[in-house]
Design a protein around this motif. Structure first.
Motif, short mmCIF file in Angstrom:
data_model
loop_
_atom_site.label_atom_id
_atom_site.label_comp_id
_atom_site.label_asym_id
_atom_site.label_seq_id
_atom_site.Cartn_x
_atom_site.Cartn_y
_atom_site.Cartn_z
N ASN A 184 0.84 -1.20 0.00
CA ASN A 184 0.00 0.00 0.00
C ASN A 184 0.88 1.25 0.00
O ASN A 184 1.90 1.27 0.68
N PHE A 185 0.47 2.25 -0.74
CA PHE A 185 1.31 3.45 -0.81
C PHE A 185 0.45 4.70 -1.04
O PHE A 185 -0.69 4.62 -1.50
N GLN A 186 1.04 5.83 -0.68
CA GLN A 186 0.37 7.13 -0.81
C GLN A 186 0.57 7.63 -2.24
O GLN A 186 1.68 7.55 -2.78
N LEU A 187 -0.52 8.13 -2.84
CA LEU A 187 -0.42 8.66 -4.20
C LEU A 187 -0.13 10.16 -4.17
O LEU A 187 -0.55 10.86 -3.24
N GLN A 188 0.56 10.64 -5.18
CA GLN A 188 0.68 12.08 -5.39
C GLN A 188 -0.71 12.59 -5.77
O GLN A 188 -1.55 11.81 -6.21
N PRO A 189 -1.00 13.92 -5.60
CA PRO A 189 -2.29 14.44 -6.07
C PRO A 189 -2.55 14.00 -7.52
O PRO A 189 -1.66 14.13 -8.37
N ILE A 190 -3.74 13.49 -7.78
CA ILE A 190 -3.95 12.77 -9.04
C ILE A 190 -5.42 12.85 -9.47
O ILE A 190 -6.31 13.00 -8.62
N VAL A 191 -5.66 12.77 -10.78
CA VAL A 191 -7.05 12.70 -11.28
C VAL A 191 -7.46 11.23 -11.29
O VAL A 191 -6.64 10.35 -11.56
N PHE A 192 -8.73 10.98 -10.99
CA PHE A 192 -9.20 9.60 -11.06
C PHE A 192 -10.70 9.58 -11.37
O PHE A 192 -11.38 10.59 -11.25
N THR A 193 -11.17 8.43 -11.76
CA THR A 193 -12.57 8.27 -12.12
C THR A 193 -13.29 7.50 -11.02
O THR A 193 -12.79 6.47 -10.56
N GLU A 194 -14.43 8.03 -10.63
CA GLU A 194 -15.23 7.32 -9.63
C GLU A 194 -16.25 6.44 -10.35
O GLU A 194 -16.97 6.91 -11.23
N VAL A 195 -16.30 5.19 -9.99
CA VAL A 195 -17.26 4.26 -10.59
C VAL A 195 -17.92 3.44 -9.48
O VAL A 195 -17.41 3.38 -8.36
N THR A 196 -19.05 2.85 -9.82
CA THR A 196 -19.63 1.86 -8.88
C THR A 196 -19.56 0.51 -9.59
O THR A 196 -19.81 0.42 -10.79
#
Lengths: 288, 280
Positions: free
Chosen positions: A217-229
């Protein structure tokens, strides 16, 4: 001595049967590897034999134009993939170029930085998956259905021989949201794309999955991501994003075993910065 | 009676003729078994001149410790057939580089990149023998989130019999600390421990998390008061078990350092001799 000779004769008679069993075993192994039920590395020495028989894998990276909407970086992904797999042929394509015939030459199709999809392209992708192809799906790829002048002309032309086709076509487009017909195949529904967000932790859920092998497990840099269900009945959740300030969890890496394999990543792999994760995902989806 | 037929009066002749191919096959089998080291004929009179004691070529991927180098180059090891080929930088490991080594030792370098991991794993899967010491090969140079022997698919994790860095995915580095206690043999009948008794242990040891299901614990270190079965203990030597033709033995401590202290010299030599003939 006569008894020994007889036994040797009987053994010699069994040789053709043994050869047939060996050949059937190889065919069986080939089929289960081809359809990705097992990874070739799970059978000792099989990768070398399989890759000799099957030839080198080919990967297609499909993206929109640089100015088009969508998250991901096709060139960055291709560069990373080429560094890790120097012997894999990785071809870039513009989304406008795709047809069913083009896709079927590739063992894996990567969709990145390509938000707007036409119905014809979506159908080509669905048919590719139905025939056993594998897809690595990044972020918001193919999450917004649009129509092009060519599609309009095609629908109007079809309408001449099939009255009502154009109206049906428009109706289908208007009611399609998110991944649309591809969402059923993928097993997820598109919610929204988050702009650059900090404080996200990438954490695995299915610890023993090959794609997160050796990745902690690791910390991400500020990043864009997509929210899905996701549809839990159809999918395996491999990893999730933990928004540490709120404790909210978002699906990050999902897998669906369809005919081939579909892997969905909410954050484009080339943005994550874990070379091990990118290599694992590619090794998982591409055998040779 | 036609020419070429045997008469009933000479059954021994027919027997002799039938036995010739079988005898030839048996001689060929013995020759091949000796030639490829399946059977050791070095102790059999006459045959030992044809099949001398096979050489064990040992290479260290990483940096061998001073004690390890001294041990592998020592006279008694050489007489037994151990030939130390030197250290190999993990950066120069490509397919085929390790083919001439009978035993590969990973020691003294925690970073091993993916190509090296894959090549080492493939060598073991193809019948090679591997010794892993401490936390060797637990990192890659380009990814801080990746840790342990399990990095990559079909790689080193397939052949190393232990898990390092915690059972969860939270990053827990392997800890190597000096420990004083007692070395205790678990697998008392194992060839590695021929003539070896439990002994006092005072050296550094890496605390691995857990052996894998296909592993066998050969020895452990009783790290507290001697002889107390409920006392804290650390895994010391773990061996892989499986259908692969290769074999891996994990040492949580440097066996050469322990040998330099006057204990365990035979144990490591036994390990090399055992690996020469070991099968899955």
């Amino acid at each position: 001595m006569r008894g020994v000779g007889k036994t040797l004769d009987e053994l010699a008679k069994e040789i053709p049967h043994l050869l047939v069993v060996a050949a059937l075993l190889i065919i069986l192994l080939f089929v289960v590897t081809k359809f990705k039920w097992v990874h070739c590395s799970q059978v000792p020495q099989w990768c070398n034999v399989y890759c000799e028989l099957n030839g080198k894998s080919q990967v297609a990276v499909i993206s929109g134009n640089p100015g088009d909407p969508g998250i991901g970086d096709a060139a960055g992904f291709r560069l990373q993939a080429l560094n890790d797999r120097q012997f894999t042929y990785i071809a870039p394509f513009q989304a406008s170029q795709i047809t069913a015939g083009l896709l079927e030459d590739y063992e894996l199709v990567v969709l990145t930085h390509w938000k707007q999809v036409t119905l014809k392209q979506a159908i080509a992708l669905r048919d590719y998956l139905n025939k056993g192809g594998s897809i690595l799906w990044e972020g918001d790829a193919a999450s917004e259905y649009v129509t092009t002048p060519e599609d309009e002309s095609y629908a109007l032309a079809e309408n001449v021989s099939k009255p009502g086709f154009y109206e049906e076509y428009k109706k289908l487009l208007n009611k399609t949201q998110g991944f649309g017909l591809l969402g059923d195949v993928l097993g997820v529904k598109y919610v929204k794309t988050h702009s650059r967000t900090g404080g996200l932790k990438y954490q695995s859920v299915k610890d023993n999955h090959l794609m997160v092998s050796g990745v902690h497990n690791f910390q991400l840099q500020p990043i864009v991501f997509t929210e899905v269900t996701e549809n839990p009945a159809a999918l395996t959740k491999i990893a999730e994003l933990n928004e540490t300030s709120t404790g909210k969890l978002y699906p990050a890496l999902l897998e669906r075993k369809y005919v081939g394999r579909i892997v969905y990543t909410a954050v484009p792999l080339e943005f994550i910065g874990s070379k091990t994760l990118t290599t694992n995902v590619l090794d998982y989806l591409v055998s040779c | 009676m036609k020419r070429g037929q045997y008469s009933g009066a000479a059954p021994g002749g027919k027997f002799g003729e039938s036995a010739i191919p079988l005898i030839l096959i048996a001689i060929l089998a013995i020759f091949l078994a000796g030639r490829f080291g399946i059977v050791d004929f070095s102790g059999v009179p006459v045959l030992n001149s044809i099949f001398p004691s096979p050489k064990i070529t040992v290479g260290v991927v990483g940096r061998s410790s001073y004690d390890m180098r001294a041990l592998l180059e020592s006279e008694d090891y050489r007489v037994t057939g151990v030939y130390f080929a030197g250290d190999i930088d993990q950066k120069v490991i490509y397919p085929g580089v390790l083919n001439n080594f009978d035993v590969i030792i990973l020691q003294g370098e925690s970073t091993c990149d993916r190509t090296a991991r894959k090549v080492i794993a493939d060598r073991v899967k193809a019948g090679g023998k591997l010794i892993v010491v401490g936390d060797a090969c637990t990192r890659v140079s380009d990814d801080r989130a990746a840790y342990g022997w399990d990095i990559g698919i079909g790689s080193l994790g397939d052949v190393v019999p232990v898990v390092g860095g915690g059972v969860t995915k939270e990053l827990e580095m392997l800890q190597t600390n000096a420990v004083r206690g007692k070395f205790k043999v678990v697998a008392v009948n194992h060839p590695v421990f021929n003539g070896v008794k439990n002994f006092g242990f005072d050296s550094e040891i890496t605390a691995i998390t857990v052996p894998k299901p296909n592993a066998e614990i050969l020895a452990y270190i009783d790290a507290s008061s001697i002889g107390k079965v409920t006392a804290p203990s650390l895994f010391a030597i773990v061996e892989s078990k499986g259908l692969f033709s290769g074999k891996t033995i994990y040492f949580a401590f440097d066996p050469a350092t322990v040998a330099a202290q006057g204990t365990g010299r035979n144990m490591f030599l036994n390990t090399l001799l055992y690996l020469r003939g070991a099968k899955g």
